[in-house]
Write an enzyme that holds these catalytic residues in place. Structure first.
Site, PDB file in Angstrom:
ATOM      1  N   ARG A 225       2.107   4.555  -9.223  1.00 18.30           N
ATOM      2  CA  ARG A 225       2.558   4.383 -10.596  1.00 18.30           C
ATOM      3  C   ARG A 225       1.595   3.470 -11.346  1.00 18.30           C
ATOM      4  NH1 ARG A 225       4.495   8.267  -9.699  1.00 18.30           N
ATOM      5  NH2 ARG A 225       6.673   8.942  -9.560  1.00 18.30           N
ATOM      6  N   HIS A 273      -3.303  12.453 -13.632  1.00 16.77           N
ATOM      7  CA  HIS A 273      -1.979  12.699 -13.019  1.00 16.77           C
ATOM      8  C   HIS A 273      -1.918  14.111 -12.409  1.00 16.77           C
ATOM      9  CE1 HIS A 273       2.333  10.990 -13.247  1.00 16.77           C
ATOM     10  NE2 HIS A 273       2.185  11.689 -12.136  1.00 16.77           N
TER      11      HIS A 273
END
Length: 310
Positions: A225, A273
């Site tokens: 994250r 991502h």
């Protein structure tokens, strides 16, 4: 029992689920307004958290919701209900995440980017490559994804160390320590691979003090994250030579703003991502397994403890 599919690719999920269980009553959309109209008659939801959160904010609530993401941060926002069962995607990202990590470990050892640069400059690059054998990798986050990544890396001869909520023996790791040991272990690692979830305890842990303890030759990979990294501290650490490079898949804000320093940071590669996308066939299989467990009154795979945040 009606099932709501809140997915951009809802038709693909419906196709997979109907093929396996033709009797299922499925309703799907990617439009928040349409989903809200359908949700009232659907006690079970399957979908991506950024769409499910719109339903919760509109006052809709399931009995059970199955996230198609491993991370469920949007569903933990303040003010949202927590009196329903929530499961996250587990057991389906291990191989694809391992492939991502392995790609950049090998690229680093084989100096792929440096060789591309040499080619562009028409300079012969005869530097001899290194091997992964004997390198030390620290996997920060030893859940099901971290354990799977470790299993894929072990045959390459890496020495594997891990960070988890609590120290424990765990194959194929030589040591799995608690988060308090992170400062010690990053100083001994050639590769630091962050796979931690987003919780209050994991925010901003990669700061200037921690980066100062890295080996100057180390590569940092963040596929966990973005909130775990203090962005400015990473940029400064790369500039000052505290580590050799960074591969960043997740950021605090996505898409990354045009003026963010990551775009031009020395030794930093952005991967947008893309590390471990959800594969609908595997996700559909997981959902059907959990649906059978739900109907039988058994424990669900990946059930979220709202107090812990995962």
């Amino acid at each position: 029992m009606s099932i709501l599919i809140a997915e951009h690719d809802h038709s693909r999920y419906a196709e997979l689920l109907r093929a396996a269980e033709p009797s299922l009553e499925l309703r799907g959309s990617a439009d928040p307004v349409e989903l809200a109209a359908l949700a009232a008659d659907c006690p079970i939801w399957l979908g991506q958290p950024d769409l499910l959160v719109h339903l919760l904010r509109r006052g809709c609530k399931p009995v059970w919701a199955q996230s198609t993401w491993a991370g469920i941060t949007p569903l933990l926002a303040a003010g949202l209900p927590r009196d329903y069962r929530l499961t996250r995607a587990v057991g389906i990202f291990g191989q694809v995440m391992a492939e991502y990590v392995l790609t950049y470990l090998l690229a680093h050892e084989r100096e792929v980017l440096a060789r591309l640069t040499s080619q562009a400059l028409r300079q012969w690059n005869g530097r001899l490559p290194h091997s992964l054998a004997g390198r030390r990798a620290l996997i920060v986050g030893c859940g099901d994804i971290g354990q799977s990544v470790a299993s894929f890396l072990a045959p390459f001869g890496l020495e594997l160390y891990g960070i988890a909520r609590r120290p424990r023996p765990l194959e194929p790791f030589r040591e799995v320590a608690g988060l308090e040991a992170l400062g010690r272990l990053v100083g001994e690692a050639d590769y630091v691979i962050n796979l931690l979830p987003d919780t209050p305890e994991t925010q901003d842990i990669y700061d200037a003090a921690l980066f100062a303890r890295f080996r100057p030759s180390a590569l940092f990979i963040n596929a966990g994250r973005g909130s775990a990294v203090v962005d400015a501290d990473l940029v400064a650490a790369l500039k000052d030579g505290h580590l050799a490079g960074a591969v960043i898949d997740v950021c605090r804000q996505e898409p990354l703003p045009p003026r963010h320093p990551f775009w031009t940071a020395y030794g930093l590669l952005l991967t947008g991502h893309s590390a471990a996308p959800t594969q609908p066939p595997l996700m559909a299989r997981l959902f059907l397994d959990n649906l059978a467990r739900y109907q039988a009154g058994e424990a669900l795979r990946g059930e979220v403890d709202f107090a812990r945040g995962y």
